[in-house]
Design an enzyme around this catalytic site. Structure first.
Site, short mmCIF file in Angstrom:
data_model
loop_
_atom_site.label_atom_id
_atom_site.label_comp_id
_atom_site.label_asym_id
_atom_site.label_seq_id
_atom_site.Cartn_x
_atom_site.Cartn_y
_atom_site.Cartn_z
N ASP A 35 0.86 -1.18 0.00
CA ASP A 35 0.00 0.00 0.00
C ASP A 35 0.90 1.23 0.00
OD1 ASP A 35 -1.76 2.07 0.53
OD2 ASP A 35 -2.80 1.04 2.16
N GLU A 80 0.88 4.46 0.66
CA GLU A 80 0.32 5.64 1.33
C GLU A 80 1.20 6.05 2.49
OE1 GLU A 80 -4.18 5.88 1.56
OE2 GLU A 80 -3.88 3.71 1.72
#
Length: 410
Positions: free
Chosen positions: A174, A176
Site C-alpha cells: 500500500d 500511502e
C-alpha cells in the site's frame, strides 16, 4: 483512500521495532525480463469460498477491531464469506542512522503477530488466507523510493522473514503515508517497486503478493522490461464506494478487484450495485474494508446475495460475549480488548484478548463481577479492586494508569 489509519506517536513509541536485515550485496545483477526467477502463476488459490464467484478480500483495522471476526461470517451454505484477511497495517520506517527502510509494528499489530495461534492460525484453520499490509509511516520511506536494487532486496528480505516467522500467507503493498522526501529521502523512482516485488517473489514463490492500487507505485509498474503484474497475484481498487479497474498489465480479470467498499460508510445499495457490476463483468475480487467487531451480516448479505446468490450468516453469536473489557484510553476510548471471561490472567494470557502490558486506562465490569488488577505480572505489586465500570485509571489511588500487568476476574 483509507481514512481510519491510527498510528499515533504514542503508539509508535511503544511499538516493537522488528528488523530483519539481509547482507548488503554490492554487486547486484541487473534486473532483466528473462532472469531465472520463478514463474508466477496468476491463479493463486484460496479455499474459503468453495462456490462460484469472486474472492472476498477484507482489510481489518487491528488498532480498533479483532481480525478474528473475519472468520465469523459464512454463506448460508456454510462456506466462509471471506477468502483473504489483511492485517492493517505494518509500517515502513526510516532509520536515519543506517539510511535504510525498516519494517515496524505498532503495539496492536505486534499483539496479533505475537499471538499468531490465536489470531492468524484460527483464521487459516477455516481456510482463510492471512496477509500483512505494509505502508509508509510519514518518515520518507515507502515502496516507491528504494534508491538501489540492493536496498529493495534488503527490505524484501525483511518482509519474507516476517511471513516465515509469523506463519503468514503473504504481503500486501500500500503506497500511502510515506511522505517521500522527509528525512532527506528520495522521491519516487521508476525502478523501486519493480525491484521490490521481483525480489519478494523470488523469496516467496508460493506466497500471495497483492497491491492496493494507489499512490506513486500505481504509475510505476514497469522497469527494464519487467512488470509488477508479472510478480504480484492480485490488485484492487483503493477508492471505497467506487468501481474502477486497476491498470496492472499482466493480471487477468480473475486477479483484479474493481469494486471496493468501506463497510462502515458505504451504503448497502451501493455495495450491492458494485457487487453486481463485479459479477457482470467477470472480475475475480471484491474488496471490503473496515470490518467492525459488531454483527453486520445484514449489510454483508446485500453483497453476498449479488456475488453468490446467498445470504450471509453471522456465526460469532448474536450478542457480545460477557466479560471484562479494558480500554487503551480513558472514558472507554481507544483500542479495546475483546471480552475477558472470569479467570486469572498473567500478562501473556491477557494478550490473547488484545491486552497490552502497561497500557490500560479504563475498564468496564459486568454487574456483580469483581476485578483485581495488579501492577506486576503474576498477580504481584500494587493491586486495585474494581466492582464497577471505571472510566479513568488516573483517579485511582495510587494511579493505575498504564501500569496494569495481570488480572484476576471473579
Amino acid at each position: 483512500m483509507r481514512t481510519n489509519l491510527k498510528l499515533s506517536m504514542a503508539q509508535l513509541s511503544v511499538g516493537l521495532l522488528l528488523m530483519f536485515s539481509a547482507a548488503c550485496k554490492k554487486d547486484v545483477a541487473p534486473l532483466t525480463a528473462t532472469g531465472n526467477l520463478p514463474a508466477k502463476a496468476n491463479t493463486k488459490s484460496t479455499n474459503a469460498i468453495g462456490v462460484t464467484g469472486p474472492k472476498g478480500v477484507c482489510y481489518v483495522e487491528v488498532n480498533n477491531n479483532d481480525i478474528r471476526n473475519v472468520g465469523n461470517y459464512t454463506l448460508s451454505g456454510g462456506q466462509q464469506l471471506f477468502d483473504i484477511a489483511i492485517i492493517f497495517a505494518a509500517n515502513i520506517n526510516y532509520n536515519t542512522t543506517t539510511q535504510k527502510a525498516e519494517l515496524f509494528y505498532n503495539t496492536q499489530v505486534t499483539n496479533v503477530l505475537n499471538n499468531k495461534v490465536t489470531y492468524i492460525q484460527s483464521l487459516q484453520a477455516k481456510g482463510i488466507k492471512v496477509l500483512l499490509s505494509v505502508l509508509g509511516n510519514h518518515q520518507g520511506a515507502g515502496i516507491s523510493n528504494f534508491p538501489t536494487q540492493a536496498a529493495a532486496q534488503d527490505f524484501a528480505q525483511q518482509l519474507s522473514n516476517a511471513v516465515t516467522t509469523y506463519g503468514l500467507d503473504g504481503i500486501d503493498f500500500d503506497d500511502e503515508y510515506a511522505d517521500y522526501g522527509t528525512n532527506g529521502t528520495g522521491q519516487p523512482n521508476s525502478s523501486s517497486f519493480v525491484y521490490l516485488v521481483t525480489a519478494l517473489r523470488q523469496l516467496m514463490p508460493t506466497k500471495i503478493i497483492s497491491f492496493y492500487f494507489y499512490g506513486p507505485a500505481s504509475s510505476r509498474l514497469s522497469f527494464n522490461g519487467v512488470t509488477v503484474g508479472s510478480k504480484v497475484d492480485y490488485s484492487w481498487n483503493a477508492i471505497y464506494g467506487s468501481y474502477s479497474v486497476p491498470n496492472v498489465p499482466g493480471l487477468a480479470k480473475s486477479n483484479l478487484g474493481p469494486a471496493a467498499i468501506d463497510i462502515q460508510s458505504t451504503g448497502a445499495s451501493t455495495a450491492a450495485s458494485l457487487a453486481t457490476q463485479t459479477v457482470n463483468n467477470a472480475y475475480g475480487i471484491y474488496l471490503y474494508y473496515n470490518l467492525p467487531n459488531t454483527d453486520v451480516h445484514t449489510y454483508l448479505s446485500s453483497v453476498s446475495n449479488a456475488l453468490y446468490g446467498s445470504q450471509t450468516v453471522y456465526t460469532g453469536g448474536t450478542t457480545p460475549a460477557t466479560g471484562v473489557n479494558f480500554y487503551q484510553d480513558i472514558n472507554y476510548t481507544g483500542t479495546a480488548t475483546s471480552s475477558i471471561p472470569k479467570g486469572n490472567y498473567t500478562t501473556a494470557q491477557l494478550q490473547a484478548y488484545g491486552f497490552v502490558d502497561n497500557w490500560a486506562s479504563s475498564l468496564k465490569v459486568p454487574t456483580g463481577w469483581t476485578v483485581t488488577m495488579y501492577s506486576n505480572n503474576n498477580f504481584t505489586g500494587t493491586s486495585w479492586v474494581r466492582t464497577a465500570n471505571t472510566p479513568n485509571f488516573t483517579t485511582l489511588s495510587p494511579t493505575a494508569n498504564d501500569v496494569v500487568s495481570s488480572v484476576k476476574i471473579q
